[in-house]
Design a protein around this motif. Structure first.
Motif, mmCIF file in Angstrom:
data_model
loop_
_atom_site.group_PDB
_atom_site.id
_atom_site.type_symbol
_atom_site.label_atom_id
_atom_site.label_comp_id
_atom_site.label_asym_id
_atom_site.label_seq_id
_atom_site.Cartn_x
_atom_site.Cartn_y
_atom_site.Cartn_z
ATOM 1 N N SER B 88 -6.705 -2.151 4.275
ATOM 2 C CA SER B 88 -7.480 -1.349 3.317
ATOM 3 C C SER B 88 -6.577 -0.506 2.415
ATOM 4 N N THR B 90 -3.027 -0.797 1.245
ATOM 5 C CA THR B 90 -1.944 -1.775 1.321
ATOM 6 C C THR B 90 -0.588 -1.117 1.021
ATOM 7 N N GLU B 93 0.351 -1.530 -3.994
ATOM 8 C CA GLU B 93 -0.837 -1.957 -4.733
ATOM 9 C C GLU B 93 -0.677 -1.605 -6.204
ATOM 10 N N PRO B 112 -8.391 -5.170 -6.804
ATOM 11 C CA PRO B 112 -8.176 -6.381 -6.000
ATOM 12 C C PRO B 112 -9.397 -7.286 -6.002
ATOM 13 N N SER B 114 -12.011 -9.409 -4.304
ATOM 14 C CA SER B 114 -12.521 -9.246 -2.945
ATOM 15 C C SER B 114 -12.379 -10.563 -2.190
ATOM 16 N N ARG B 150 -11.209 -3.295 -0.985
ATOM 17 C CA ARG B 150 -10.658 -3.986 0.186
ATOM 18 C C ARG B 150 -11.491 -3.701 1.432
#
Lengths: 283, 379
Positions: B88, B90, B93, B112, B114, B150
């Motif tokens: 969740s 990362t 990012e 991101p 999904s 995420r």
């Protein structure tokens, strides 16, 4: 149509403006860090457009005199001649950047600092009296002011590109001083010291390499030099004493092995030097 | 703990592949613990055999070893260095890219894509850590859209613990060893079967699709007993009774110098911690100055940059940093987020290269300081 609206205008503007002049100079070293520049492959053309590569004998025989806007210095000072040459070069350099462990910390050849160079000369050369060599290998910063230091044996080519990009953009290059461990964890590596019991220098070594060795299951041997170090003193990182104790008590390294961990490529840097000398007294 | 309800079923060990198949059919990439480099890491699993069957972990301060367990348990390994955090929040990012246009610039979002991920084998401490990160990243009106994207696509299959490591102390933190909430499915591994409990409607869907027999009261009792016994077998505990106040009062305690002599400031404890959330941002421009990427990456309160504020490092020494970390984790975290920042997983103990144990450090800090006779203001 205004000239500025024509396709390609921006690139021309970019190449037409006075490009910063780059010089790459070698002192006592193996050329590996200079090769890292040539290994930039995908970015070499852009680099050549952004910079006027005025002096880089490893890449071109077209060698133009200074002054230079950016000077990259590889290698350490090991001869009287080089000690004079670096002073003259500093006058020609607006920004001087050391590249690699030799230029930044004295390199592997600084092992001579603990040895008798005269005996080496006699052992190797039939007429040692002709060899002009200093008894020590010292970093560039021991001779002239250095603006930025890139660590590593060799340097990380991506970090070099990043520093040049930052300088071209007019901002201060950001160079991390954190431990290799942080990069290891970001990459999802299993800690080689905790899970395999190898004496990894990662916890006291600065990141920048991308944690290459632990990513391959090997212990870091400190080629990027100690973490932080802008200030040194009791209570400040790197805590080499605690790691050395762990090597000895937890991983059962005998004192001479602890000495060798810290007395390697960056053995002459003050924090690593003090640690190896402390353990040498226990051997 | 395990609840007796129609949401609870049994899956024989031999049929475990069916769970992987159902999750895959529902569009999830299934991720589980996979043996790698002397530990387990989250990796994609397709077959039951990809999981660490027959392995178990031994953990102690600064040391982790896998060994053959002599049985064929699928989840004999309690955990590796990774909690649920990397899924969740990362490690790196991209937050946005900025592209120069004539006399202006445009920012391009990098939210991101999904991807439905089912994480198989999260422990109760991991689930508690995730719930704490939710509190941090999804707080009130300031939900972090990257984390949220995420998080929304995560399906958590927890595994209740029936074996305690020497480094475990979740029982004293009230977060385990059984997961009570925050999961989609929770498994308890018994001798020949898994007890499976659903904890969400998505979990219920999977359970229905599995079409398995309901559990018997005896099986539920057995699972409960195994989890309770795991709690009782924990040898470490964190003395939370006087927190947060006791740590604030210990600010000048002599023991901080002791631990600072051992701490490497390497940041491993914060990297493996399920709740640590510190991050930094960096720009990665291209050589032409036309495009740059603005990215967030894991940082730590143990780094030099973290304590650097406008020309001065406010935490120059290792002592400053360790004290900051432990006081925040165990004390001011409670004031800030309403609960302790520690979930009792013990990872910071195991993965500290020199084996610093926060439960022991706290015990020492709660004892009188050798400087207690000093009056405030005295040097």
């Amino acid at each position: 149509m205004a000239e500025s609206d024509q396709p390609g205008h921006r690139e021309e503007a970019h190449t037409n403006r006075a490009r910063p002049r780059l010089g790459v100079f070698r002192f006592a070293s193996c050329d590996g860090c200079q090769l890292s520049i040539l290994n930039l492959e995908d970015d070499l053309l852009a680099l050549g457009q952004a910079l006027d590569i005025a002096y880089f004998p490893e890449a071109s025989s077209g060698m133009k005199p200074g002054p230079y806007d950016i000077v990259l210095v590889e290698g350490s000072i090991t001869t009287p001649e080089d000690a004079a040459r670096i002073l003259a070069l500093r006058e020609q350099a607006a920004t001087l950047i050391t590249i690699g462990a030799c230029a930044t910390a004295g390199g592997i050849q600084a092992l001579r600092n603990w040895a008798d160079v005269e005996s080496f000369k006699r052992a190797v050369y039939p007429s040692p009296q002709y060899i002009q060599s200093l008894g020590t290998s010292t970093p560039i910063s021991a001779h002239v002011q250095v603006d930025f230091e890139l660590w590593g044996c060799p340097i990380d080519k991506g970090q070099l590109l990043r520093v040049i990009t930052d300088l071209l953009a007019g901002v201060r290059p950001r160079l991390f001083a954190d431990s290799v461990c942080i990069e290891c964890k970001r990459r999802g590596n299993v800690c080689v010291m905790v899970a395999s019991g190898v004496p990894c220098l990662g916890p006291v070594t600065r990141t920048g390499c991308g944690a290459i060795c632990p990513s391959m299951g090997r212990d870091c041997y400190g080629c990027f030099g100690p973490t932080e170090g802008a200030r040194t003193g009791p209570g400040l990182p790197p805590n080499t004493a605690s790691l050395a104790n762990r090597f000895h008590q937890g991983l059962r390294l005998i004192p001479i092995e602890v000495v060798r961990r810290f007395r390697g490529i960056n053995g002459a840097v003050e924090s690593f030097k003090q640690e190896s000398e402390a353990w040498e007294r226990k051997t | 703990m395990v609840t007796a309800s129609d949401r609870c079923g049994v899956l024989p060990h031999a049929d475990f592949q069916r769970l992987l198949n159902v999750l895959t059919e529902k569009g999830y990439r299934v991720v589980g613990p996979v043996v790698r480099d002397g530990s387990v890491m989250w990796e994609t699993v397709e077959r039951t055999a990809d999981l660490p069957i027959g392995w178990r972990d031994q953990q102690e301060p600064g040391r982790y070893r896998l060994e053959q367990s002599g049985d064929d348990r699928i989840f004999g390994v309690v955990h590796g260095p990774q909690s649920l955090k990397p899924f969740s929040f990362t490690p790196r990012e991209a937050l946005l890219t900025i592209e120069r246009s004539k006399n202006s610039f445009a920012s391009v979002p990098t939210l991101p894509k999904s991807e439905k991920v089912a994480i198989l084998g999260a422990r109760a401490c991991d689930v508690a850590g995730l719930a704490m990160q939710d509190r941090i990243f999804l707080r009130d009106a300031y939900a972090d859209p990257y984390y949220q994207a995420r998080r929304n696509s995560m399906f958590v299959v927890a595994v209740n613990c029936t074996r305690a490591l020497t480094t475990c102390f979740c029982a004293s933190m009230g977060t385990g060893p059984g997961a009570t909430s925050g999961f989609d499915l929770a498994l308890t591994e018994l001798e020949t079967v898994f007890l499976i409990e659903a904890g969400s409607s998505e979990g219920n869907d999977i359970l229905s699709a599995l079409a398995i027999d309901p559990s018997s009261p005896a099986q539920i009792d057995e699972a409960e007993a195994n989890i309770s016994s795991c709690a009782m077998n924990q040898t470490r505990r964190l003395n939370t009774a006087e927190l947060p106040g006791a740590l604030y009062e210990a600010h000048e305690h002599s023991h901080w110098d002791d631990v600072a002599g051992r701490c490497l400031a390497c940041a491993n404890c914060t990297m493996v911690c399920p709740t640590c959330f510190c991050h930094t941002v960096e720009e990665t421009p291209d050589l032409t100055g036309q495009r740059t990427e603005h990215a967030r990456l894991w940082d730590s309160c143990f780094t030099q940059d973290h304590g650097y504020i406008h020309g001065k490092n406010i935490r120059p020494t290792i002592k400053d940093r360790y004290r900051m970390w432990l006081t925040h984790k165990l004390a001011s975290w409670i004031d800030q987020f309403g609960a302790s920042g520690c979930v009792g997983c013990g990872r910071c103990i195991t993965w500290c290269p020199v084996g610093i144990d926060l439960t022991e450090e706290l015990s020492a800090l709660l004892k009188p300081s050798i400087r207690t006779q000093q009056k405030p203001g005295q040097v």
